[in-house]
Design a protein around this motif. Sequence first.
Motif, PDB file in Angstrom:
ATOM      1  N   LYS A  17      11.917  -1.826 -14.164  1.00 46.48           N
ATOM      2  CA  LYS A  17      11.222  -2.874 -13.594  1.00 46.48           C
ATOM      3  C   LYS A  17      11.081  -4.032 -14.547  1.00 46.48           C
ATOM      4  O   LYS A  17      11.422  -5.214 -14.146  1.00 46.48           O
ATOM      5  N   GLU A  40      -0.221  -7.770 -12.609  1.00 45.10           N
ATOM      6  CA  GLU A  40      -1.304  -7.060 -12.198  1.00 45.10           C
ATOM      7  C   GLU A  40      -1.539  -5.508 -12.776  1.00 45.10           C
ATOM      8  O   GLU A  40      -0.376  -4.788 -12.781  1.00 45.10           O
ATOM      9  N   ARG A  51      -7.695  -4.909 -16.997  1.00 41.78           N
ATOM     10  CA  ARG A  51      -6.432  -4.020 -17.325  1.00 41.78           C
ATOM     11  C   ARG A  51      -6.690  -3.045 -18.796  1.00 41.78           C
ATOM     12  O   ARG A  51      -6.328  -1.932 -18.613  1.00 41.78           O
ATOM     13  N   MET A  70      -9.252  -3.209  -9.238  1.00 42.81           N
ATOM     14  CA  MET A  70      -7.996  -3.630  -9.076  1.00 42.81           C
ATOM     15  C   MET A  70      -8.072  -4.785  -8.042  1.00 42.81           C
ATOM     16  O   MET A  70      -7.541  -6.033  -8.428  1.00 42.81           O
ATOM     17  N   ARG A  74      -7.670  -8.837  -8.718  1.00 43.78           N
ATOM     18  CA  ARG A  74      -6.708  -9.456  -7.687  1.00 43.78           C
ATOM     19  C   ARG A  74      -7.365 -10.808  -7.151  1.00 43.78           C
ATOM     20  O   ARG A  74      -6.564 -11.932  -7.040  1.00 43.78           O
ATOM     21  N   ARG A  96       3.926  -6.147 -10.369  1.00 40.00           N
ATOM     22  CA  ARG A  96       2.825  -5.204  -9.308  1.00 40.00           C
ATOM     23  C   ARG A  96       1.815  -6.154  -8.775  1.00 40.00           C
ATOM     24  O   ARG A  96       1.483  -7.176  -9.175  1.00 40.00           O
ATOM     25  N   ALA A 100       1.075  -1.468  -5.274  1.00 38.30           N
ATOM     26  CA  ALA A 100       0.639  -0.459  -6.385  1.00 38.30           C
ATOM     27  C   ALA A 100      -0.705   0.028  -5.931  1.00 38.30           C
ATOM     28  O   ALA A 100      -0.827   1.390  -6.436  1.00 38.30           O
ATOM     29  N   THR A 101      -1.547  -0.502  -5.362  1.00 38.06           N
ATOM     30  CA  THR A 101      -2.909   0.202  -5.067  1.00 38.06           C
ATOM     31  C   THR A 101      -2.678   1.187  -3.975  1.00 38.06           C
ATOM     32  O   THR A 101      -3.326   2.217  -3.973  1.00 38.06           O
ATOM     33  N   TYR A 104      -0.725   4.051  -5.881  1.00 38.40           N
ATOM     34  CA  TYR A 104      -1.350   4.780  -7.164  1.00 38.40           C
ATOM     35  C   TYR A 104      -2.946   5.346  -6.410  1.00 38.40           C
ATOM     36  O   TYR A 104      -3.203   6.565  -6.800  1.00 38.40           O
ATOM     37  N   GLN A 105      -3.598   4.609  -6.285  1.00 39.48           N
ATOM     38  CA  GLN A 105      -4.960   5.019  -5.786  1.00 39.48           C
ATOM     39  C   GLN A 105      -5.053   5.923  -4.315  1.00 39.48           C
ATOM     40  O   GLN A 105      -5.623   6.875  -4.502  1.00 39.48           O
TER      41      GLN A 105
HETATM   42  P1  TYD Z   1       2.880  -1.136 -15.781  1.00 42.48           P
HETATM   43  O1  TYD Z   1       2.750  -2.535 -14.956  1.00 42.48           O
HETATM   44  O2  TYD Z   1       3.996  -0.402 -15.568  1.00 42.48           O
HETATM   45  O3  TYD Z   1       2.732  -1.793 -17.170  1.00 42.48           O
HETATM   46  P2  TYD Z   1       3.393  -1.240 -18.469  1.00 42.48           P
HETATM   47  O4  TYD Z   1       4.057   0.051 -18.377  1.00 42.48           O
HETATM   48  O5  TYD Z   1       4.114  -2.445 -19.131  1.00 42.48           O
HETATM   49  O6  TYD Z   1       2.065  -0.946 -19.314  1.00 42.48           O
HETATM   50  O7  TYD Z   1       1.399  -0.286 -15.768  1.00 42.48           O
HETATM   51  C1  TYD Z   1       0.456  -0.627 -14.936  1.00 42.48           C
HETATM   52  C2  TYD Z   1      -0.469   0.535 -14.600  1.00 42.48           C
HETATM   53  O8  TYD Z   1      -1.295   0.298 -13.649  1.00 42.48           O
HETATM   54  C3  TYD Z   1       0.669   1.604 -13.662  1.00 42.48           C
HETATM   55  O9  TYD Z   1       0.536   3.095 -13.998  1.00 42.48           O
HETATM   56  C4  TYD Z   1       0.049   1.388 -12.269  1.00 42.48           C
HETATM   57  C5  TYD Z   1      -1.246   0.990 -12.522  1.00 42.48           C
HETATM   58  N1  TYD Z   1      -1.845   0.332 -11.211  1.00 42.48           N
HETATM   59  C6  TYD Z   1      -2.471   0.951 -10.229  1.00 42.48           C
HETATM   60  O10 TYD Z   1      -2.695   2.204 -10.479  1.00 42.48           O
HETATM   61  N2  TYD Z   1      -3.014   0.447  -9.116  1.00 42.48           N
HETATM   62  C7  TYD Z   1      -2.745  -1.309  -9.016  1.00 42.48           C
HETATM   63  O11 TYD Z   1      -3.275  -1.683  -8.048  1.00 42.48           O
HETATM   64  C8  TYD Z   1      -2.047  -1.746  -9.887  1.00 42.48           C
HETATM   65  C9  TYD Z   1      -1.573  -3.143  -9.767  1.00 42.48           C
HETATM   66  C10 TYD Z   1      -1.552  -0.807 -11.063  1.00 42.48           C
END
Ligand code: TYD
Length: 204
Positions: A17, A40, A51, A70, A74, A96, A100-101, A104-105
Amino acid sequence: MTRGRFITLEGMDGAGKTTHLDWLRARLEARGMPLIVTREPGGTPLGEALRQLLLDSHDTRNPETEALLMFAARREHLAQVITPALEAGQWVLCDRFTDATYAYQAGGSGMDWHRVAELERWVQGPLQPDLTLYFDVDPEIGQARTRQVRAPDRFEREQQAFYERVRAAYLRRASEHPHRIKVIDAARPIPEIQITLEKIILTI
Ligand code: TYD
């Protein structure tokens, strides 16, 4: 004044990415686009502080708490940075966003999908990215690169299962929003991916 375009990038670690984001920035700048690049969680002083809290701590957290944080970040990001830039005719390239939410969540950590949708509606109103580039890679390939010959231990297997759920959630989002989200096979060589990206950005 024409409104700018809002482009988000998504993908798991190891999907490339960051490389593609740098390349896209250079391509768009070469075309004379007024552009800002942001990320984000982050993008504002509050967002960057959140963050650090979210990414540096190894505590187990409730996924709903994470999602609320998050979306708090946002909301600030939209109000302070994204919306004003778009209204001023700038393009916004964001590393992101809300997908991503979901990934991941909801996907990874099991939060209710519809709860994320409620927060999304509340925080964003009708605003959605104009284009989302999702860099898709099989998490097993990523893990296999780092793993030696030995079999994965329990933690690695759990991690792999987590990333498989994250990937499935991204793919679900892509199938629900086929016009906005472009799935890019990130296992291909970088020059090939750049040809695909060039074609996509010419269409928006
Ligand atoms: P990333 O953007 O990959 O940054 P880097 O690798 O450069 O440190 O990492 C951000 C992390 O945040 C990634 O593990 C996904 C997580 N994330 C969530 O869990 N939920 C969200 O809504 C967002 C925006 C990120």
